[in-house]
Design a protein around this motif. Structure first.
Motif, PDB file in Angstrom:
ATOM      1  N   ILE A 109       0.476  -1.112   0.027  1.00  0.00           N
ATOM      2  CA  ILE A 109       0.098   0.383   0.123  1.00  0.00           C
ATOM      3  C   ILE A 109       0.510   1.551  -0.053  1.00  0.00           C
ATOM      4  N   LYS A 110       0.339   2.425  -0.499  1.00  0.00           N
ATOM      5  CA  LYS A 110       1.411   3.493  -0.966  1.00  0.00           C
ATOM      6  C   LYS A 110       0.429   4.550   0.802  1.00  0.00           C
ATOM      7  N   LEU A 111       2.417   5.092   0.674  1.00  0.00           N
ATOM      8  CA  LEU A 111       1.604   5.906   2.095  1.00  0.00           C
ATOM      9  C   LEU A 111       1.864   7.183   2.206  1.00  0.00           C
TER      10      LEU A 111
ATOM     11  N   VAL B  50      -1.372   0.798  19.556  1.00  0.00           N
ATOM     12  CA  VAL B  50      -2.092  -0.279  18.787  1.00  0.00           C
ATOM     13  C   VAL B  50      -0.963  -1.445  19.434  1.00  0.00           C
ATOM     14  N   HIS B  51      -1.700  -2.571  20.167  1.00  0.00           N
ATOM     15  CA  HIS B  51      -0.603  -3.516  20.567  1.00  0.00           C
ATOM     16  C   HIS B  51       1.885  -3.166  20.607  1.00  0.00           C
ATOM     17  N   GLY B  52       1.439  -1.630  21.615  1.00  0.00           N
ATOM     18  CA  GLY B  52       1.884  -1.245  21.356  1.00  0.00           C
ATOM     19  C   GLY B  52       2.849  -0.011  20.699  1.00  0.00           C
ATOM     20  N   ASN B  53       2.133  -0.302  19.182  1.00  0.00           N
ATOM     21  CA  ASN B  53       2.919   0.842  18.918  1.00  0.00           C
ATOM     22  C   ASN B  53       1.939   2.239  18.824  1.00  0.00           C
ATOM     23  N   PRO B  54       2.014   2.977  18.766  1.00  0.00           N
ATOM     24  CA  PRO B  54       1.691   4.494  18.877  1.00  0.00           C
ATOM     25  C   PRO B  54       1.622   5.067  17.219  1.00  0.00           C
ATOM     26  N   TYR B  55       2.011   4.725  16.091  1.00  0.00           N
ATOM     27  CA  TYR B  55       2.151   5.391  15.185  1.00  0.00           C
ATOM     28  C   TYR B  55       0.822   4.732  14.320  1.00  0.00           C
ATOM     29  N   TRP B  56       0.593   5.750  12.959  1.00  0.00           N
ATOM     30  CA  TRP B  56      -0.775   5.133  12.628  1.00  0.00           C
ATOM     31  C   TRP B  56      -0.125   6.030  10.813  1.00  0.00           C
ATOM     32  N   TYR B  57      -0.315   5.425   9.931  1.00  0.00           N
ATOM     33  CA  TYR B  57      -0.059   5.918   8.459  1.00  0.00           C
ATOM     34  C   TYR B  57      -1.290   6.206   7.586  1.00  0.00           C
ATOM     35  N   LYS B  58      -0.897   7.844   7.416  1.00  0.00           N
ATOM     36  CA  LYS B  58      -2.126   8.292   6.320  1.00  0.00           C
ATOM     37  C   LYS B  58      -2.355   7.344   4.835  1.00  0.00           C
TER      38      LYS B  58
END
Length: 125
Positions: free
Chosen positions: A83-85, A94-102
């Motif tokens: 997927i292109k981010l 989320v299960h210890g990971n704070p990052y989200w990709y747009k």
């Protein structure tokens, strides 16, 4: 006497800096689109590159309306999908990971916990 030398040296340095700044290249005017308006500038490669990720969750990853598991589900990507981010933010863990990709090619967000970035993903502005 020594104070006068310091003042004279400061004035000379200021004059030198002013003369050097005066020879800086001028910024080009915006090109016109032929209708009197500004033309859209082409995106430079170094300004924004394609960031890619691969879904690593065996069950796939949900696409959310905003970076939270409480956000409305907009769809999903299956395991192994490339997927292109566009960019990333720090939001809900989320299960210890704070990052989200747009996502770049559609609206929505995916948790970085379930997507491995394949190259550098810049922070959202």
């Amino acid at each position: 006497m020594q104070l006068n030398r310091k003042i004279a040296a400061g004035l000379a340095a200021g004059a030198l800096a002013t003369s050097l700044l005066g020879v800086a290249p001028a910024v080009a005017a915006e090109p016109l689109d032929g209708k009197g308006g500004a033309a859209e500038a082409p995106m430079m490669d170094h300004a924004r590159h394609a960031a890619w990720g691969k879904v690593v969750a065996k069950s796939g990853v949900n696409i959310r309306a905003y970076p939270s598991v409480k956000a409305r589900k907009l769809g999903a990507y299956p395991y192994g999908a490339k997927i292109k981010l566009r960019c990333k933010v720090k939001r809900q863990l989320v299960h210890g990971n704070p990052y989200w990709y747009k996502l770049d090619t559609r609206s929505g967000w995916v948790s970085a916990r379930w997507v491995k970035n394949l190259n550098h993903v810049p922070y959202c502005r």
